[in-house]
Design a protein around this motif. Structure first.
Motif, PDB file in Angstrom:
ATOM      1  N   GLU A   1       0.854  -1.189   0.000  1.00 30.20           N
ATOM      2  CA  GLU A   1       0.000   0.000   0.000  1.00 30.20           C
ATOM      3  C   GLU A   1       0.898   1.250   0.000  1.00 30.20           C
ATOM      4  O   GLU A   1       1.904   1.301   0.690  1.00 30.20           O
ATOM      5  CB  GLU A   1      -0.876   0.004   1.256  1.00 30.20           C
ATOM      6  CG  GLU A   1      -2.023   1.033   1.156  1.00 30.20           C
ATOM      7  CD  GLU A   1      -2.530   1.411   2.554  1.00 30.20           C
ATOM      8  OE1 GLU A   1      -2.097   0.788   3.524  1.00 30.20           O
ATOM      9  OE2 GLU A   1      -3.354   2.349   2.642  1.00 30.20           O
ATOM     10  N   LEU A   2       0.464   2.284  -0.771  1.00 27.66           N
ATOM     11  CA  LEU A   2       1.261   3.508  -0.921  1.00 27.66           C
ATOM     12  C   LEU A   2       0.454   4.709  -0.431  1.00 27.66           C
ATOM     13  O   LEU A   2      -0.769   4.687  -0.454  1.00 27.66           O
ATOM     14  CB  LEU A   2       1.631   3.707  -2.397  1.00 27.66           C
ATOM     15  CG  LEU A   2       2.616   2.684  -2.983  1.00 27.66           C
ATOM     16  CD1 LEU A   2       2.713   2.856  -4.496  1.00 27.66           C
ATOM     17  CD2 LEU A   2       3.990   2.842  -2.338  1.00 27.66           C
ATOM     18  N   PRO A   3       1.149   5.808  -0.024  1.00 24.84           N
ATOM     19  CA  PRO A   3       0.390   6.997   0.385  1.00 24.84           C
ATOM     20  C   PRO A   3      -0.385   7.558  -0.812  1.00 24.84           C
ATOM     21  O   PRO A   3      -0.062   7.260  -1.975  1.00 24.84           O
ATOM     22  CB  PRO A   3       1.482   7.986   0.835  1.00 24.84           C
ATOM     23  CG  PRO A   3       2.711   7.173   1.019  1.00 24.84           C
ATOM     24  CD  PRO A   3       2.585   5.994   0.120  1.00 24.84           C
ATOM     25  N   GLN A   4      -1.342   8.402  -0.546  1.00 27.89           N
ATOM     26  CA  GLN A   4      -2.203   9.044  -1.553  1.00 27.89           C
ATOM     27  C   GLN A   4      -1.350   9.622  -2.689  1.00 27.89           C
ATOM     28  O   GLN A   4      -0.278  10.172  -2.437  1.00 27.89           O
ATOM     29  CB  GLN A   4      -2.927  10.188  -0.821  1.00 27.89           C
ATOM     30  CG  GLN A   4      -4.192  10.676  -1.482  1.00 27.89           C
ATOM     31  CD  GLN A   4      -4.825  11.813  -0.639  1.00 27.89           C
ATOM     32  OE1 GLN A   4      -4.164  12.438   0.181  1.00 27.89           O
ATOM     33  NE2 GLN A   4      -6.104  12.048  -0.858  1.00 27.89           N
ATOM     34  N   ASN A   5      -1.811   9.477  -3.925  1.00 25.32           N
ATOM     35  CA  ASN A   5      -1.186  10.057  -5.141  1.00 25.32           C
ATOM     36  C   ASN A   5       0.077   9.338  -5.615  1.00 25.32           C
ATOM     37  O   ASN A   5       0.662   9.734  -6.609  1.00 25.32           O
ATOM     38  CB  ASN A   5      -0.836  11.553  -4.951  1.00 25.32           C
ATOM     39  CG  ASN A   5      -2.015  12.347  -4.403  1.00 25.32           C
ATOM     40  OD1 ASN A   5      -3.136  12.192  -4.882  1.00 25.32           O
ATOM     41  ND2 ASN A   5      -1.784  13.142  -3.361  1.00 25.32           N
ATOM     42  N   TRP A   6       0.532   8.308  -4.865  1.00 26.00           N
ATOM     43  CA  TRP A   6       1.739   7.582  -5.314  1.00 26.00           C
ATOM     44  C   TRP A   6       1.332   6.326  -6.081  1.00 26.00           C
ATOM     45  O   TRP A   6       0.324   5.697  -5.747  1.00 26.00           O
ATOM     46  CB  TRP A   6       2.593   7.171  -4.113  1.00 26.00           C
ATOM     47  CG  TRP A   6       3.366   8.304  -3.513  1.00 26.00           C
ATOM     48  CD1 TRP A   6       2.971   9.102  -2.482  1.00 26.00           C
ATOM     49  CD2 TRP A   6       4.650   8.786  -3.931  1.00 26.00           C
ATOM     50  NE1 TRP A   6       3.926  10.050  -2.223  1.00 26.00           N
ATOM     51  CE2 TRP A   6       4.974   9.874  -3.086  1.00 26.00           C
ATOM     52  CE3 TRP A   6       5.573   8.405  -4.920  1.00 26.00           C
ATOM     53  CZ2 TRP A   6       6.170  10.582  -3.208  1.00 26.00           C
ATOM     54  CZ3 TRP A   6       6.764   9.104  -5.029  1.00 26.00           C
ATOM     55  CH2 TRP A   6       7.055  10.179  -4.186  1.00 26.00           C
ATOM     56  N   GLU A   7       2.105   5.957  -7.132  1.00 30.17           N
ATOM     57  CA  GLU A   7       1.846   4.699  -7.847  1.00 30.17           C
ATOM     58  C   GLU A   7       3.171   4.093  -8.270  1.00 30.17           C
ATOM     59  O   GLU A   7       4.199   4.776  -8.337  1.00 30.17           O
ATOM     60  CB  GLU A   7       0.953   4.952  -9.068  1.00 30.17           C
ATOM     61  CG  GLU A   7       1.568   5.863 -10.123  1.00 30.17           C
ATOM     62  CD  GLU A   7       0.592   6.182 -11.261  1.00 30.17           C
ATOM     63  OE1 GLU A   7      -0.644   6.199 -11.014  1.00 30.17           O
ATOM     64  OE2 GLU A   7       1.078   6.409 -12.376  1.00 30.17           O
TER      65      GLU A   7
END
Ligand SMILES: N=C(N)NCCC[C@H](NC(=O)[C@@H]1CCC/C1=C/[C@H](COP(=O)(O)O)NC=O)C(N)=O
Length: 161
Positions: A1-7
């Motif tokens: 899982e990544l923080p918001q806006n990261w891919e």
């Protein structure tokens, strides 16, 4: 899982994955830690004092000084201890439900956010003075802080999102 806006993206040049922030357009080889660019929303009630970094406020301008020169921005003269006592009185009235932080900030806060009920909008780490940031990020949504000291003065913080 990544923080918001990261891919995760794949680099063909180096034939390995990297991490890309679709909002800031930043790219990194290492995965960003969770909670790093977390955004929260908070309101505050600020009581300034004579040693505040900007010892003046909209409120001081409106207080009619009958005999003193009406300077464009009246200087705030109260001490830090007096500011803390004033803030503690507001804290008690909010904690007992006699008033709300928003209502108290509207009439009592020395910050220009008073006209928005103390709302500072959303912010990430790195935007506010450190003592304020640490206190705000430690709050649960809906929780009111203890008095927090920054170069601006003494604050009560309510985390709203
Ligand atoms: N992003 C939003 N909404 N605005 C930018 C905030 C900039 C930030 N401000 C603060 O840290 C103080 C303490 C917490 C809130 C705050 C509000 C100050 C307090 O009043 P002042 O000491 O400036 O007269 N008024 C506005 O900035 C800073 N890095 O200086």
């Amino acid at each position: 899982e990544l923080p918001q806006n990261w891919e995760v993206r794949h680099s063909r040049t180096y034939s390995k994955d990297y991490y890309f922030n679709t909002l800031t357009k930043e790219s990194r080889w290492d995965p960003p830690p969770m909670g790093e660019n977390e955004r929260i929303r908070a309101s505050h009630l600020l009581i300034k004092h004579k040693d505040s970094r900007r010892p003046s406020s909209w409120k001081e301008m409106l207080t009619p000084h009958l005999f003193s020169l009406s300077l464009p921005q009246e200087k705030i003269l109260r001490t830090k201890e007096e500011a803390l006592e004033i803030l503690k009185r507001h804290q008690k009235r909010i904690e007992t439900g006699e008033t709300t932080l928003s209502a108290a900030a509207t009439t009592e806060s020395d910050c220009s956010s008073a006209r928005r009920g103390g709302d500072l909008g959303h912010f990430e780490r790195g935007q506010m003075q450190k003592p304020f940031e640490d206190a705000a990020f430690a709050l649960e949504v809906g929780q009111l802080s203890e008095p927090v000291f920054t170069d601006s003065g003494v604050h009560l913080i309510l985390r709203t999102a």
